[in-house]
Design a protein around this motif. Sequence first.
Motif, PDB file in Angstrom:
ATOM      1  N   LEU A  64       2.749  -1.876   3.475  1.00  0.00           N
ATOM      2  CA  LEU A  64       2.855  -3.019   2.311  1.00  0.00           C
ATOM      3  C   LEU A  64       3.003  -4.514   2.339  1.00  0.00           C
ATOM      4  O   LEU A  64       1.504  -5.324   2.201  1.00  0.00           O
ATOM      5  CB  LEU A  64       4.112  -2.787   2.202  1.00  0.00           C
TER       6      LEU A  64
ATOM      7  N   THR B 240       8.634  -0.838  -1.545  1.00  0.00           N
ATOM      8  CA  THR B 240       7.254  -0.680  -2.511  1.00  0.00           C
ATOM      9  C   THR B 240       7.942  -1.374  -4.113  1.00  0.00           C
ATOM     10  O   THR B 240       7.756  -2.076  -4.411  1.00  0.00           O
ATOM     11  CB  THR B 240       7.294   0.752  -2.467  1.00  0.00           C
TER      12      THR B 240
ATOM     13  N   VAL C 122       0.364   3.797  -1.377  1.00  0.00           N
ATOM     14  CA  VAL C 122       1.686   4.766  -0.850  1.00  0.00           C
ATOM     15  C   VAL C 122       0.784   6.188  -0.428  1.00  0.00           C
ATOM     16  O   VAL C 122       1.334   6.916   0.206  1.00  0.00           O
ATOM     17  CB  VAL C 122       2.060   4.664  -2.823  1.00  0.00           C
TER      18      VAL C 122
END
Length: 308
Positions: free
Chosen positions: A33, A171, A260
Motif C-alpha cells: 500500500l 487498507t 489487494v
Amino acid sequence: MFSDYSATELGSIFAMQGFAGLILFAVFLLMALGLAIIFGQMGVINMAHGEFMILGAYITYLTSNVFADYFPALFGGYFFVAMVLAFLAAAALGALVEWTVIRRLYHRPLDTLLATWGLSLLMQQSYRSIFGAREVGVEVPDWMAGSFQVTDFVELPVNGLFVMCIAVAVTLAVYLLMFRSSWGSRVRAVVQNRPMAGAVGINTAKMDRMTFALGCGIAGIAGSAFTMIGSTGPSAGQDYIVDTFLVVVFGGAASILGTVASAFSISQAQSTMEFFLGGSMAKVLTLLTVVIILMFRPQGLFTLKVRK
C-alpha cells in the motif's frame, strides 16, 4: 508431491498454509500500500521502502522496552502507541528524504532507484550501529498470545489475526483518504495533470512531500505489524522489497483493489508451494507465473480508467 498424504492431511495442510498465507498477505499488503502510493502515484522507485518498514519495527521494539521498564501496568496497550509512533517517525523521515533528495529527481526513475538504493544501505548500516547486527524480538502482550483451535490439526494464532485486522483497517483508511477526501482528490489531480493542478492553486511540491511521507508512514505501520510475527534485523526489509514491488506491478500501479488482489494471490501461492517445494523454488515459480501473466497483461490486474 501429494501422494504421500491422505485426503484429511492434505485438507489440514492447505488450511494451515492458507492461514499462513493470510498472515504473509497482511504484511505484503501493508508494504505494498505504501509502495503503491509512492510508485503508483508518484512514479518514484523507492528501494529503501523495506528500511522504512524496519524503522517502524525498531520503533515498536523501543516502545515495548520503555513500557516494560517504566509503565508495566500499561504494557498490554503498548502496541497501539508504538504503531502511531512508527507511522510518525517513518513519515517524518520520508518527508525529509523527499525534501532533500527525491524532489530533485522526479521524472528520472533510474536516478531515484540509485539514490534510494544508496539510502537503503545507509539506513541498514545506521541500524547496525545503533541496535547491533543481531536480530531483536518484541514481547507480545498476554492478550495477543495463544491461538484458537479450529480443528485437531489447524490452529489460528491470535497475533496473526490481529495483524490481518490491522491490514484491513489500514487498507480501508487509505481508500477513504485517496478516493473519498479532498486531499486525495488533489493528489490524483497532481498525478493526472501536474501543470493544470498547479494552475488551479494546488501546491504540487507540498502534495508530493505529503504523499511520499504517507507511503513511508504506512511502511512504518507494516514494520510494527511485522514485529508481531517475526524478529527484526538491520537487513530484514530487503527480504520483502522484491515481493512488494512484484505485488504492486502485478496488481496494477495506483490501483488499491489490484494491490489487494495481487498481495492475496502471491502470498497464498508462495505459502502453499513453500510447504511442498521449499522457499526458493516457491519464489521462482511465483515470479515465473507473474512474468508470464504480465507478458499478456503488462498493465497489471487492474488499471485506473481515465479520460484521454
